[in-house]
Motif scaffolding. Structure first.
Motif, PDB file in Angstrom:
ATOM      1  N   GLU A 168     117.948  43.362  30.758  1.00  0.00           N
ATOM      2  CA  GLU A 168     117.813  44.724  31.275  1.00  0.00           C
ATOM      3  C   GLU A 168     119.174  45.296  31.663  1.00  0.00           C
ATOM      4  OE1 GLU A 168     116.100  48.260  32.194  1.00  0.00           O
ATOM      5  OE2 GLU A 168     115.159  46.532  31.222  1.00  0.00           O
ATOM      6  N   ALA A 169     119.995  44.487  32.312  1.00  0.00           N
ATOM      7  CA  ALA A 169     121.320  44.950  32.742  1.00  0.00           C
ATOM      8  C   ALA A 169     122.222  45.259  31.549  1.00  0.00           C
ATOM      9  CB  ALA A 169     121.973  43.905  33.639  1.00  0.00           C
ATOM     10  N   ASN A 170     122.013  44.555  30.438  1.00  0.00           N
ATOM     11  CA  ASN A 170     122.850  44.726  29.251  1.00  0.00           C
ATOM     12  C   ASN A 170     122.292  45.774  28.285  1.00  0.00           C
ATOM     13  OD1 ASN A 170     125.196  43.762  27.691  1.00  0.00           O
ATOM     14  ND2 ASN A 170     123.694  42.932  26.255  1.00  0.00           N
ATOM     15  N   LYS A 171     121.099  46.258  28.575  1.00  0.00           N
ATOM     16  CA  LYS A 171     120.369  47.098  27.615  1.00  0.00           C
ATOM     17  C   LYS A 171     121.141  48.342  27.203  1.00  0.00           C
ATOM     18  CE  LYS A 171     115.922  49.437  26.954  1.00  0.00           C
ATOM     19  NZ  LYS A 171     114.591  49.717  27.556  1.00  0.00           N
ATOM     20  N   GLU A 172     121.668  49.072  28.165  1.00  0.00           N
ATOM     21  CA  GLU A 172     122.347  50.333  27.854  1.00  0.00           C
ATOM     22  C   GLU A 172     123.566  50.096  26.962  1.00  0.00           C
ATOM     23  OE1 GLU A 172     124.573  54.046  30.161  1.00  0.00           O
ATOM     24  OE2 GLU A 172     123.263  52.682  31.282  1.00  0.00           O
ATOM     25  N   ALA A 173     124.392  49.107  27.317  1.00  0.00           N
ATOM     26  CA  ALA A 173     125.588  48.824  26.516  1.00  0.00           C
ATOM     27  C   ALA A 173     125.205  48.324  25.126  1.00  0.00           C
ATOM     28  CB  ALA A 173     126.458  47.791  27.232  1.00  0.00           C
ATOM     29  N   PHE A 174     124.154  47.509  25.047  1.00  0.00           N
ATOM     30  CA  PHE A 174     123.709  46.987  23.760  1.00  0.00           C
ATOM     31  C   PHE A 174     123.203  48.110  22.857  1.00  0.00           C
ATOM     32  CE2 PHE A 174     119.992  45.345  21.295  1.00  0.00           C
ATOM     33  CZ  PHE A 174     120.708  44.607  20.367  1.00  0.00           C
ATOM     34  N   GLU A 175     122.404  49.013  23.409  1.00  0.00           N
ATOM     35  CA  GLU A 175     121.863  50.115  22.607  1.00  0.00           C
ATOM     36  C   GLU A 175     122.978  51.053  22.154  1.00  0.00           C
ATOM     37  OE1 GLU A 175     119.029  50.387  21.337  1.00  0.00           O
ATOM     38  OE2 GLU A 175     117.989  48.802  22.411  1.00  0.00           O
ATOM     39  N   ARG A 176     123.987  51.215  23.000  1.00  0.00           N
ATOM     40  CA  ARG A 176     125.115  52.068  22.622  1.00  0.00           C
ATOM     41  C   ARG A 176     125.857  51.453  21.433  1.00  0.00           C
ATOM     42  NH1 ARG A 176     126.972  52.671  27.254  1.00  0.00           N
ATOM     43  NH2 ARG A 176     128.498  50.964  27.323  1.00  0.00           N
ATOM     44  N   GLU A 177     126.097  50.151  21.491  1.00  0.00           N
ATOM     45  CA  GLU A 177     126.758  49.495  20.367  1.00  0.00           C
ATOM     46  C   GLU A 177     125.879  49.495  19.119  1.00  0.00           C
ATOM     47  OE1 GLU A 177     129.844  46.286  22.425  1.00  0.00           O
ATOM     48  OE2 GLU A 177     128.052  45.568  21.390  1.00  0.00           O
ATOM     49  N   ARG A 178     124.583  49.341  19.294  1.00  0.00           N
ATOM     50  CA  ARG A 178     123.691  49.360  18.142  1.00  0.00           C
ATOM     51  C   ARG A 178     123.752  50.711  17.440  1.00  0.00           C
ATOM     52  NH1 ARG A 178     118.013  46.967  17.410  1.00  0.00           N
ATOM     53  NH2 ARG A 178     117.804  46.840  19.659  1.00  0.00           N
ATOM     54  N   SER A 179     123.839  51.788  18.228  1.00  0.00           N
ATOM     55  CA  SER A 179     123.953  53.135  17.647  1.00  0.00           C
ATOM     56  C   SER A 179     125.258  53.296  16.882  1.00  0.00           C
ATOM     57  CB  SER A 179     123.858  54.192  18.759  1.00  0.00           C
ATOM     58  OG  SER A 179     122.596  54.156  19.385  1.00  0.00           O
ATOM     59  N   LEU A 180     126.329  52.732  17.429  1.00  0.00           N
ATOM     60  CA  LEU A 180     127.624  52.806  16.747  1.00  0.00           C
ATOM     61  C   LEU A 180     127.581  52.069  15.411  1.00  0.00           C
ATOM     62  CD1 LEU A 180     130.033  52.170  19.777  1.00  0.00           C
ATOM     63  CD2 LEU A 180     129.657  54.337  18.593  1.00  0.00           C
ATOM     64  N   ALA A 181     126.957  50.887  15.402  1.00  0.00           N
ATOM     65  CA  ALA A 181     126.855  50.114  14.166  1.00  0.00           C
ATOM     66  C   ALA A 181     126.024  50.864  13.128  1.00  0.00           C
ATOM     67  CB  ALA A 181     126.237  48.749  14.455  1.00  0.00           C
ATOM     68  N   LEU A 182     124.932  51.476  13.583  1.00  0.00           N
ATOM     69  CA  LEU A 182     124.064  52.225  12.667  1.00  0.00           C
ATOM     70  C   LEU A 182     124.793  53.420  12.075  1.00  0.00           C
ATOM     71  CD1 LEU A 182     121.283  52.641  11.418  1.00  0.00           C
ATOM     72  CD2 LEU A 182     120.628  53.920  13.468  1.00  0.00           C
ATOM     73  N   GLN A 183     125.521  54.143  12.925  1.00  0.00           N
ATOM     74  CA  GLN A 183     126.261  55.300  12.445  1.00  0.00           C
ATOM     75  C   GLN A 183     127.343  54.884  11.456  1.00  0.00           C
ATOM     76  OE1 GLN A 183     125.537  58.446  12.886  1.00  0.00           O
ATOM     77  NE2 GLN A 183     127.266  59.077  11.610  1.00  0.00           N
ATOM     78  N   GLU A 184     127.993  53.752  11.734  1.00  0.00           N
ATOM     79  CA  GLU A 184     129.037  53.266  10.840  1.00  0.00           C
ATOM     80  C   GLU A 184     128.444  52.883   9.482  1.00  0.00           C
ATOM     81  OE1 GLU A 184     132.923  52.480   9.713  1.00  0.00           O
ATOM     82  OE2 GLU A 184     132.170  53.430  11.557  1.00  0.00           O
ATOM     83  N   LYS A 185     127.278  52.293   9.495  1.00  0.00           N
ATOM     84  CA  LYS A 185     126.641  51.925   8.219  1.00  0.00           C
ATOM     85  C   LYS A 185     126.296  53.168   7.405  1.00  0.00           C
ATOM     86  CE  LYS A 185     123.092  48.966   6.170  1.00  0.00           C
ATOM     87  NZ  LYS A 185     122.027  47.956   6.395  1.00  0.00           N
ATOM     88  N   LYS A 186     125.828  54.208   8.074  1.00  0.00           N
ATOM     89  CA  LYS A 186     125.524  55.467   7.375  1.00  0.00           C
ATOM     90  C   LYS A 186     126.790  56.041   6.736  1.00  0.00           C
ATOM     91  CE  LYS A 186     121.756  56.862  10.487  1.00  0.00           C
ATOM     92  NZ  LYS A 186     121.348  57.863  11.512  1.00  0.00           N
ATOM     93  N   HIS A 238     122.097  40.429   9.853  1.00  0.00           N
ATOM     94  CA  HIS A 238     123.355  40.024   9.212  1.00  0.00           C
ATOM     95  C   HIS A 238     124.348  41.188   9.112  1.00  0.00           C
ATOM     96  CE1 HIS A 238     120.674  41.452   5.934  1.00  0.00           C
ATOM     97  NE2 HIS A 238     121.786  42.024   5.491  1.00  0.00           N
ATOM     98  N   ASP A 239     123.974  42.341   9.671  1.00  0.00           N
ATOM     99  CA  ASP A 239     124.795  43.552   9.558  1.00  0.00           C
ATOM    100  C   ASP A 239     125.691  43.826  10.758  1.00  0.00           C
ATOM    101  OD1 ASP A 239     124.139  44.478   7.049  1.00  0.00           O
ATOM    102  OD2 ASP A 239     122.538  45.791   7.739  1.00  0.00           O
ATOM    103  N   TRP A 240     125.187  43.525  11.962  1.00  0.00           N
ATOM    104  CA  TRP A 240     125.819  44.085  13.154  1.00  0.00           C
ATOM    105  C   TRP A 240     127.272  43.650  13.314  1.00  0.00           C
ATOM    106  CZ3 TRP A 240     127.751  41.181  17.158  1.00  0.00           C
ATOM    107  CH2 TRP A 240     127.285  39.870  17.301  1.00  0.00           C
ATOM    108  N   ASN A 241     127.587  42.381  13.038  1.00  0.00           N
ATOM    109  CA  ASN A 241     128.985  41.937  13.120  1.00  0.00           C
ATOM    110  C   ASN A 241     129.883  42.786  12.226  1.00  0.00           C
ATOM    111  OD1 ASN A 241     129.635  39.318  14.691  1.00  0.00           O
ATOM    112  ND2 ASN A 241     127.691  38.820  13.695  1.00  0.00           N
ATOM    113  N   TYR A 242     129.437  42.971  11.004  1.00  0.00           N
ATOM    114  CA  TYR A 242     130.252  43.650   9.992  1.00  0.00           C
ATOM    115  C   TYR A 242     130.481  45.116  10.353  1.00  0.00           C
ATOM    116  CZ  TYR A 242     131.640  45.561   5.451  1.00  0.00           C
ATOM    117  OH  TYR A 242     132.310  46.208   4.442  1.00  0.00           O
ATOM    118  N   TYR A 243     129.419  45.855  10.670  1.00  0.00           N
ATOM    119  CA  TYR A 243     129.574  47.295  10.897  1.00  0.00           C
ATOM    120  C   TYR A 243     130.203  47.609  12.248  1.00  0.00           C
ATOM    121  CZ  TYR A 243     127.232  48.161   6.541  1.00  0.00           C
ATOM    122  OH  TYR A 243     126.934  48.205   5.205  1.00  0.00           O
ATOM    123  N   LEU A 244     129.973  46.776  13.257  1.00  0.00           N
ATOM    124  CA  LEU A 244     130.696  46.981  14.514  1.00  0.00           C
ATOM    125  C   LEU A 244     132.185  46.714  14.320  1.00  0.00           C
ATOM    126  CD1 LEU A 244     128.498  45.559  17.438  1.00  0.00           C
ATOM    127  CD2 LEU A 244     129.264  47.912  17.104  1.00  0.00           C
TER     128      LEU A 244
END
Length: 701
Positions: free
Chosen positions: A323-341, A354-360
């Motif tokens: 729960e404490a990490n949720k906001e930071a994790f979701e923010r990074e997930r959005s960045l990875a998704l945007q980068e993939k687009k 298998h994507d998140w390391n690469y796109y972040l």
């Protein structure tokens, strides 16, 4: 023996060590230093160098013969205190022999020799079991002493308890079946059987280590020097599933999704060939041991002095961490998704496991703006080490001086004497083995050869640490945090003030073991410190302010995902050992693990067997959550310092960490960190702010 240049200076050790700066051109001489230390009843424990296996076997037998000669006289010792300290030190010396042989298996360039050294290490361990821990006369003397420990110090009491538990376990394991009515006997026998299964699991991993073969096209995106380091055969390159470093490189830089997918599947199913057969018996044995022992979980059975003492508290701690990490994790997930687009030039996309390391990493590299190789060129490994040692002296009062003619196993290995500036005394021996060589492990890690000890006659034996790496010239940017983390383990060993090796330094309680190294990672997030350890190879200039600040942003990217992955792995570990899941099949437990990834991280390939990974069964068994606790304690230490205006590099904070935390080894508890550490720092700060708060998750647990 390999030696790096002979200096042969005549020195007075004490005055020399304290009067010379860390980068003094005058070097320490190994032989002279040894002589000076010996006069002061101080000894080092270097890594041994052997000409061949016969040479090493003769050395081992001589060591064991010496140990055997010292066992019987123990019983003649009238003083209980001297009996305990002599017995403890003998046990610790045998452990050091075992560790010495394990180190030999690491530094050996011959795989066959490495296996033989591992067997020799097991031989020495078995010798100690039969010749020391199963001696009934020693056990009975120890048993009597354990009934009257009030007169001993806290450290002695903990040592007596630790020794007695080990001796009692071995006594029960060696009993005949006629005595099987004892519950302790049954538990001891089950633990012995469990150890056999865990060893078999570990050996099987080597037998079934998967080799993945890729074409050059499939490795596009990876650095040329990395590809050149791989085994090449019939037009393809080999990646070993058991090599964390190699798999991580593919996950970060391989442009082809298929390459990353194959790598992840191999890593997360590393033990899939043997886990269905060995995992269930291992879990069943652990559950039965827990039931007989009356403990609530395998984690509590394994760990001593646990700061979280029930399954409910452990589960809540892990869920609170999510729960404490949720906001930071979701923010990074959005960045990875945007980068993939952006990379795929699509308006919609999905991030897979298998994507998140690469796109972040792609996103983070754009933050640098400059060519990553240009930034990385500012961090030549020798310069980084030199400046890091200078900062360690300022912050923690620990000085490193190179011993230019120390015996080493390779000409590129460097040896250093660590000294305490404030106490004017040597505190450890530190080896840096950072350059690549044939057949050397590609991993980056710290290994403790021995910890500090002091016998009844005042003879001090200093700890020995080794930092292993594989760097040509510069340290890769993604390894900067790892560098400070691994050095943190060495500083933990060198800061100890206890007299028993098995209680000192990194033999601390497990819930603190990773905390200080994780705290040390914050050094990589201080842009001014990054400037100090950087130097352009041609101009000699450090990173500019802007470059250093962008590098911090780069290094911060992905931290939330790393923590999220640790928590999910900890939850998987918690679930497969949970009391309520004792009767579930291997397939059912694996489905629980897949569901946890799906709910809290990213869905895995259905073919993956995440509970087959070795760390759930050998090595850090049931200890994934210790890394999560390490993050919490590191956050607390940083918060305590920040509350009083102290940065992670502050000398006042550093000296307090050494004196109040690292020096106490296994005597330290997390509750003392929460309470005493904050109070001690408050007393040192003139304008201390009352009402210090602790991170929410730690307070709730």
């Amino acid at each position: 023996m390999l030696k790096r240049g002979s200096v042969g200076l005549k020195i007075c050790l004490l005055g020399f060590l304290i009067s010379r700066p860390a980068n003094s051109e005058e070097a320490l001489s190994w032989d002279q230093m040894q002589a000076e230390l010996s006069e002061r009843k101080i000894s080092l424990y270097p890594v041994q160098s052997f000409k061949n296996l016969n040479d090493s076997r003769a050395w081992i037998e001589a060591q064991l013969a010496d140990f055997e000669r010292r066992i019987d006289p123990l019983l003649q010792e009238e003083s209980d205190f001297r009996f305990i300290i002599r017995l403890a030190h003998l046990a610790d010396e045998i452990n050091s022999l075992v560790d010495q042989l394990e180190i030999q298996s690491i530094i050996s360039n011959d795989p066959l020799q490495a296996q033989l050294y591992s067997k020799e290490s097991q031989y020495a361990s078995d010798w100690s079991t039969e010749n020391l821990y199963r001696r009934e006369d020693l056990y009975l003397r120890l048993k009597e002493i354990s009934k009257k420990t009030a007169r001993f110090s806290e450290e002695d009491q903990l040592m007596i308890s630790t020794l007695f538990q080990r001796f009692e376990d071995e006594q029960y394991r060696s009993m005949k079946d006629a005595k099987a009515a004892s519950q302790s006997f049954v538990v001891a026998r089950l633990l012995a059987h469990l150890g056999t299964l865990e060893d078999e699991f570990n050996r099987s991993l080597s037998d079934f280590d998967t080799s993945l073969w890729f074409s050059g096209e499939e490795l596009q995106g990876l650095r040329p020097e990395f590809i050149e380091s791989l085994k090449y055969e019939a037009g393809r390159y080999e990646i070993r599933a058991a090599s964390w470093h190699q798999i991580k490189q593919l996950m970060l830089y391989a442009d082809r999704a298929h390459t990353r997918r194959r790598a992840q599947l191999a890593l997360l199913s590393l033990g899939a060939e043997v886990a269905p057969f060995l995992a269930k018996p291992i879990l069943q044995l652990r559950a039965e041991i827990v039931r007989l022992d009356g403990t609530r979980s395998w984690a509590f059975n394994q760990l001593d002095g646990l700061s979280i003492d029930t399954e409910a508290k452990l589960e809540r701690f892990l869920l609170n961490s999510l729960e404490a990490n949720k906001e930071a994790f979701e923010r990074e997930r959005s960045l990875a998704l945007q980068e993939k687009k952006v990379q795929l030039r699509k308006s919609s996309a999905v991030i897979y496991s298998h994507d998140w390391n690469y796109y972040l990493e792609r996103y983070a590299l754009r933050l640098l703006e400059d060519d990553p190789a240009e930034i990385e060129g500012h961090f030549p490994i020798e310069f980084v080490i030199e400046k890091t040692f200078e900062q360690i002296e300022k912050t923690f009062g620990i000085r490193f001086q190179e011993i230019h003619d120390a015996p080493v196993w390779d000409p590129q290995v460097r040896a250093y004497l660590a000294t305490s500036v404030e106490r004017s005394e040597p505190i450890g021996l530190y080896y840096l083995d950072l350059q690549p060589r044939s057949r050397k492990s590609t991993d980056f890690f710290h290994s403790s050869l021995r910890q500090r000890s002091e016998d009844a006659d005042g003879h001090l034996k200093l700890p020995t640490g080794i930092l292993f790496g594989n760097f040509e010239k510069e340290i890769p940017l993604r390894f900067l945090r790892i560098l400070f983390h691994e050095i943190g383990h060495a500083l933990h060993d060198f800061s100890s003030r206890l007299k028993y090796q098995s209680l000192s330094g990194t033999n601390s309680k497990e819930d603190f073991l990773e905390a200080f190294p994780i705290f040390m990672e914050s050094w990589a997030l201080d842009w001014q410190f990054l400037q100090r350890i950087s130097r352009h190879p041609e101009t000699g200039r450090p990173l500019s302010d802007d470059q250093a600040k962008r590098l911090v942003s780069y290094l911060q990217t992905g931290q939330a995902h790393e923590l999220q992955a640790s928590v999910v792995d900890a939850l998987v570990d918690f679930e497969i050992h949970r009391t309520a899941n004792r009767d579930k099949s291997y397939e059912e437990l694996n489905e629980i693990a897949l569901d946890l990834y799906r709910s809290h991280f990213y869905p895995l390939n259905p073919q993956t067997q995440p509970i087959a990974t070795s760390s759930h069964f050998v090595g850090y068994s049931s200890l994934y959550w210790v890394y999560v606790m390490g993050h919490e304690i590191a956050e607390l230490i940083t918060e305590v310092g920040g509350t009083y205006g102290e940065s992670p590099l502050s000398p006042r904070l550093g000296r307090t960490i050494v004196g109040r935390l690292l020096s106490r080894g296994r005597l330290l508890t997390v509750d003392q960190i929460r309470n005493d550490f904050a109070a001690d720092l408050r007393s040192q700060c003139r304008n201390g702010i009352e009402g210090l708060s602790s991170p929410k998750r730690l307070k709730e647990n």
